[in-house]
Design an enzyme around this catalytic site. Structure first.
Site, PDB file in Angstrom:
ATOM      1  N   TYR A   1     -30.392  24.264  24.041  1.00 49.54           N
ATOM      2  CA  TYR A   1     -30.999  24.966  22.912  1.00 49.54           C
ATOM      3  C   TYR A   1     -30.473  26.403  22.730  1.00 49.54           C
ATOM      4  O   TYR A   1     -30.180  26.808  21.585  1.00 49.54           O
ATOM      5  CB  TYR A   1     -32.539  24.967  22.990  1.00 49.54           C
ATOM      6  CG  TYR A   1     -33.086  25.617  21.761  1.00 49.54           C
ATOM      7  CD1 TYR A   1     -32.992  24.978  20.525  1.00 49.54           C
ATOM      8  CD2 TYR A   1     -33.575  26.918  21.784  1.00 49.54           C
ATOM      9  CE1 TYR A   1     -33.403  25.597  19.364  1.00 49.54           C
ATOM     10  CE2 TYR A   1     -33.984  27.544  20.623  1.00 49.54           C
ATOM     11  CZ  TYR A   1     -33.903  26.874  19.414  1.00 49.54           C
ATOM     12  OH  TYR A   1     -34.290  27.490  18.258  1.00 49.54           O
TER      13      TYR A   1
ATOM     14  N   ARG B   1     -34.180  17.229  16.015  1.00 49.94           N
ATOM     15  CA  ARG B   1     -33.483  18.088  15.047  1.00 49.94           C
ATOM     16  C   ARG B   1     -32.132  17.532  14.627  1.00 49.94           C
ATOM     17  O   ARG B   1     -31.410  18.165  13.869  1.00 49.94           O
ATOM     18  CB  ARG B   1     -33.298  19.500  15.643  1.00 49.94           C
ATOM     19  CG  ARG B   1     -34.591  20.275  15.854  1.00 49.94           C
ATOM     20  CD  ARG B   1     -34.295  21.721  16.187  1.00 49.94           C
ATOM     21  NE  ARG B   1     -33.466  21.826  17.362  1.00 49.94           N
ATOM     22  CZ  ARG B   1     -33.909  21.849  18.620  1.00 49.94           C
ATOM     23  NH1 ARG B   1     -35.199  21.832  18.845  1.00 49.94           N
ATOM     24  NH2 ARG B   1     -33.078  21.903  19.631  1.00 49.94           N
TER      25      ARG B   1
ATOM     26  N   ASP C   1     -31.392  13.082  27.039  1.00 46.88           N
ATOM     27  CA  ASP C   1     -32.722  13.660  27.265  1.00 46.88           C
ATOM     28  C   ASP C   1     -33.483  13.667  25.946  1.00 46.88           C
ATOM     29  O   ASP C   1     -32.961  14.047  24.925  1.00 46.88           O
ATOM     30  CB  ASP C   1     -32.479  15.058  27.867  1.00 46.88           C
ATOM     31  CG  ASP C   1     -33.426  16.134  27.432  1.00 46.88           C
ATOM     32  OD1 ASP C   1     -34.007  16.734  28.323  1.00 46.88           O
ATOM     33  OD2 ASP C   1     -33.571  16.415  26.238  1.00 46.88           O
TER      34      ASP C   1
ATOM     35  N   ASP D   1     -37.034  14.875  24.204  1.00 45.21           N
ATOM     36  CA  ASP D   1     -38.129  15.811  24.468  1.00 45.21           C
ATOM     37  C   ASP D   1     -39.371  15.440  23.661  1.00 45.21           C
ATOM     38  O   ASP D   1     -39.293  15.229  22.448  1.00 45.21           O
ATOM     39  CB  ASP D   1     -37.669  17.232  24.112  1.00 45.21           C
ATOM     40  CG  ASP D   1     -36.415  17.604  24.882  1.00 45.21           C
ATOM     41  OD1 ASP D   1     -36.528  17.809  26.094  1.00 45.21           O
ATOM     42  OD2 ASP D   1     -35.318  17.631  24.285  1.00 45.21           O
TER      43      ASP D   1
ATOM     44  N   ASP E   1     -38.619  13.811  28.442  1.00 38.46           N
ATOM     45  CA  ASP E   1     -39.058  15.078  28.997  1.00 38.46           C
ATOM     46  C   ASP E   1     -40.384  15.425  28.326  1.00 38.46           C
ATOM     47  O   ASP E   1     -40.426  15.717  27.131  1.00 38.46           O
ATOM     48  CB  ASP E   1     -37.981  16.136  28.692  1.00 38.46           C
ATOM     49  CG  ASP E   1     -38.032  17.275  29.669  1.00 38.46           C
ATOM     50  OD1 ASP E   1     -38.637  17.120  30.735  1.00 38.46           O
ATOM     51  OD2 ASP E   1     -37.454  18.330  29.361  1.00 38.46           O
TER      52      ASP E   1
ATOM     53  N   ARG F   1     -41.664  23.134  33.574  1.00 32.86           N
ATOM     54  CA  ARG F   1     -42.518  23.140  32.373  1.00 32.86           C
ATOM     55  C   ARG F   1     -42.816  21.752  31.864  1.00 32.86           C
ATOM     56  O   ARG F   1     -43.430  21.594  30.801  1.00 32.86           O
ATOM     57  CB  ARG F   1     -41.807  23.899  31.243  1.00 32.86           C
ATOM     58  CG  ARG F   1     -41.596  25.361  31.509  1.00 32.86           C
ATOM     59  CD  ARG F   1     -40.352  25.916  30.830  1.00 32.86           C
ATOM     60  NE  ARG F   1     -40.240  25.561  29.448  1.00 32.86           N
ATOM     61  CZ  ARG F   1     -40.071  26.436  28.464  1.00 32.86           C
ATOM     62  NH1 ARG F   1     -39.998  27.721  28.737  1.00 32.86           N
ATOM     63  NH2 ARG F   1     -39.943  26.041  27.248  1.00 32.86           N
TER      64      ARG F   1
ATOM     65  N   ASP G   1     -46.061  27.137  32.139  1.00 28.59           N
ATOM     66  CA  ASP G   1     -44.879  27.373  32.966  1.00 28.59           C
ATOM     67  C   ASP G   1     -45.370  27.420  34.402  1.00 28.59           C
ATOM     68  O   ASP G   1     -45.956  28.410  34.844  1.00 28.59           O
ATOM     69  CB  ASP G   1     -44.173  28.675  32.570  1.00 28.59           C
ATOM     70  CG  ASP G   1     -42.818  28.778  33.258  1.00 28.59           C
ATOM     71  OD1 ASP G   1     -42.763  28.454  34.471  1.00 28.59           O
ATOM     72  OD2 ASP G   1     -41.831  29.146  32.607  1.00 28.59           O
TER      73      ASP G   1
HETATM   74  N1  LIG Z   1     -34.657  29.196  25.769  1.00 24.79           N
HETATM   75  C1  LIG Z   1     -35.404  28.513  24.914  1.00 24.79           C
HETATM   76  N2  LIG Z   1     -36.065  29.161  23.937  1.00 24.79           N
HETATM   77  C2  LIG Z   1     -36.826  28.499  23.047  1.00 24.79           C
HETATM   78  N3  LIG Z   1     -37.003  27.160  23.050  1.00 24.79           N
HETATM   79  C3  LIG Z   1     -36.381  26.461  24.004  1.00 24.79           C
HETATM   80  C4  LIG Z   1     -35.549  27.083  24.981  1.00 24.79           C
HETATM   81  N4  LIG Z   1     -35.075  26.123  25.801  1.00 24.79           N
HETATM   82  C5  LIG Z   1     -35.580  24.958  25.355  1.00 24.79           C
HETATM   83  N5  LIG Z   1     -36.363  25.160  24.278  1.00 24.79           N
HETATM   84  C6  LIG Z   1     -37.097  24.152  23.493  1.00 24.79           C
HETATM   85  O1  LIG Z   1     -37.267  22.977  24.272  1.00 24.79           O
HETATM   86  C7  LIG Z   1     -36.531  21.906  23.675  1.00 24.79           C
HETATM   87  C8  LIG Z   1     -35.999  20.985  24.734  1.00 24.79           C
HETATM   88  O2  LIG Z   1     -35.107  21.679  25.580  1.00 24.79           O
HETATM   89  P1  LIG Z   1     -33.713  21.049  26.014  1.00 24.79           P
HETATM   90  O3  LIG Z   1     -33.248  21.855  27.171  1.00 24.79           O
HETATM   91  O4  LIG Z   1     -33.864  19.575  26.187  1.00 24.79           O
HETATM   92  O5  LIG Z   1     -32.770  21.382  24.791  1.00 24.79           O
HETATM   93  P2  LIG Z   1     -32.291  20.510  23.546  1.00 24.79           P
HETATM   94  O6  LIG Z   1     -32.284  21.409  22.357  1.00 24.79           O
HETATM   95  O7  LIG Z   1     -33.117  19.275  23.403  1.00 24.79           O
HETATM   96  O8  LIG Z   1     -30.791  20.177  23.906  1.00 24.79           O
HETATM   97  P3  LIG Z   1     -30.156  18.950  24.697  1.00 24.79           P
HETATM   98  O9  LIG Z   1     -29.469  18.144  23.644  1.00 24.79           O
HETATM   99  O10 LIG Z   1     -29.208  19.551  25.668  1.00 24.79           O
HETATM  100  O11 LIG Z   1     -31.281  18.198  25.375  1.00 24.79           O
HETATM  101  C9  LIG Z   1     -35.491  22.591  22.825  1.00 24.79           C
HETATM  102  O12 LIG Z   1     -34.971  21.758  21.807  1.00 24.79           O
HETATM  103  C10 LIG Z   1     -36.273  23.749  22.276  1.00 24.79           C
HETATM  104  O13 LIG Z   1     -37.137  23.316  21.257  1.00 24.79           O
HETATM  105 MG   LIG Z   2     -33.351  17.903  24.960  1.00 30.91          MG
END
Ligand SMILES: Nc1ncnc2c1ncn2[C@@H]1O[C@H](COP(=O)(O)OP(=O)(O)OP(=O)(O)O)[C@@H](O)[C@H]1O
Ligand SMILES: [Mg+2]
Length: 363
Positions: A232, A58, A71, A73, A123, A111, A178
């Site tokens: 997120y 994103r 990280d 994903d 991840d 997860r 999960d």
């Molecule tokens: N609480 C949540 N509700 C909905 N979607 C979530 C949630 N937590 C994580 N996700 C989804 O999983 C993805 C990966 O989670 P992650 O914890 O790596 O966050 P991130 O947005 O990639 O931020 P970061 O830059 O810290 O990695 C998120 O971008 C989002 O799409």
């Molecule tokens: Mg991430």
């Protein structure tokens, strides 16, 4: 008069974005993983596609601080039916593959599987089978070059996703295991991505940079802030608060902090957390945040919003830059000495050097 200091923000954002080495490691890791999945004799018949999700995809990722790994994903869409596999069984199917290619480098999380690379950690989230028609959408995603388009340049438009141009009904949420809760859950990363693209367009491309700046603010002030919200959930709150139509990152930062302060004042006063449904799925994104933590976080946002407003309305760079540096730390460039008289076209030229902006960049 407001002083948006656009080139200061450009330099700041360049310095908090994932590094070229992290991007290269990520592209390499994810390309190799895809090739291995596609050629694995046991997994390939059940493999539909793999695509990038998360903040990298994103364009909202920031460089990790203190030598931590970035990280990245990834979603692996499979043909496993959730009626036939429990979350634990579904994840177990991937273990022989991971043992073969990533022995000693992977670990199972609630997860997902985390796979360590030299500068990044992949991840890997496994999803159950979408319906046949949905599988077509997801398998075309796998072929897309979008996957390789990473956060290289904030001035580039966000990538289009397979969802753009598709009616919403064509894609349903994916189901992810999960392991801790022992059940499958909805997730819709493509709607999150599409929502972000659209929000960014409504904010003239500044929205993703507002997210990055405020995620960086949280990292800089981690010792004063509770552990949550972050990642997120924090991005999602920023999305709920950032007004459409902002015309600079600075304006977006100020107005998002102010909107957060006002909108959640009542919740914070009661130590409560608002309910905020995910994009594309009716699940509370903020479910894991504690009420007291939310109140503490809110108090820090209120303080930050005042500093940001003062910085935004400062008459010159010498006044504004130290205030922005209070918020964002030393990655935000210093203003040169010389006071308001050294202003040029409303912006103050600088000599360059570490933590400062170079000359001739004050358009
Ligand atoms: N609480 C949540 N509700 C909905 N979607 C979530 C949630 N937590 C994580 N996700 C989804 O999983 C993805 C990966 O989670 P992650 O914890 O790596 O966050 P991130 O947005 O990639 O931020 P970061 O830059 O810290 O990695 C998120 O971008 C989002 O799409
Ligand atoms: Mg991430």
């Amino acid at each position: 008069m407001t002083l948006p200091l656009p080139s200061y923000f450009t330099d700041f954002l360049n310095d908090i974005r994932p590094t070229p080495a992290q991007r290269a490691d990520m592209i390499d890791g994810h390309t190799r993983l895809r090739e291995r999945l596609e050629s694995d004799t046991q997994l390939k018949t059940g493999f539909v596609s793999m695509f990038l999700q998360g903040s990298y995809r994103r364009h909202t990722a920031v460089r990790p601080k203190d030598g931590k790994r970035a990280d990245v994903d990834l979603i692996v869409v499979t043909r496993m039916k959730e009626s036939e596999f429990t979350p634990t069984e579904a994840m177990a199917c991937f273990k022989p593959f991971l043992e073969k290619h990533y022995k000693g480098k992977y670990r199972q999380q609630g997860r997902s599987f985390g796979i360590e690379m030299s500068t990044v950690e992949m991840d890997l989230v496994i999803t159950a089978a979408p319906s046949e028609s949905e599988a077509g959408v997801y398998s075309s995603l796998s072929e897309s070059e979008d996957d390789l388009h990473l956060d290289e340049d904030e001035t580039q438009p966000l990538v289009k996703t397979a969802l753009d141009g598709l009616p919403q009904w064509k894609t349903e949420p994916l189901r992810i295991p999960d392991r801790d809760l022992g059940r499958w859950q909805d997730t819709h990363p493509l709607v999150q991505l599409s929502w972000t693209n659209q929000k960014n367009a409504r904010c003239s491309g500044h929205y993703v940079n507002v997210v990055k700046a405020l995620k960086w603010w949280r990292l800089v002030h981690a010792s004063e802030l509770p552990d949550r919200p972050k990642s997120y959930p924090l991005e999602h709150l920023i999305g709920d608060c950032c007004p459409d139509g902002i015309s600079s990152v600075a304006e977006g930062v100020v107005r998002t902090l102010e909107q957060f302060s006002q909108r959640y004042a009542f919740y914070a006063a009661c130590n409560q957390v608002p309910y905020s449904p995910d994009r594309g799925v009716d699940q509370n994104v903020l479910a894991r945040i504690d009420g007291k933590d939310f109140a503490k976080f809110h108090a820090q946002v209120v303080a930050a919003s005042k500093t940001a407003r003062n910085a935004f309305e400062a008459p010159d760079a010498q006044t504004a830059a130290p205030l922005w540096r209070e918020l964002f730390g030393d990655k935000f460039p210093q203003a040169p000495d010389g006071g308001p008289s050294s202003k040029k076209d409303g912006f103050t030229p600088h000599q360059g050097g570490p933590g400062v902006v170079g000359p001739g960049r004050f358009a």
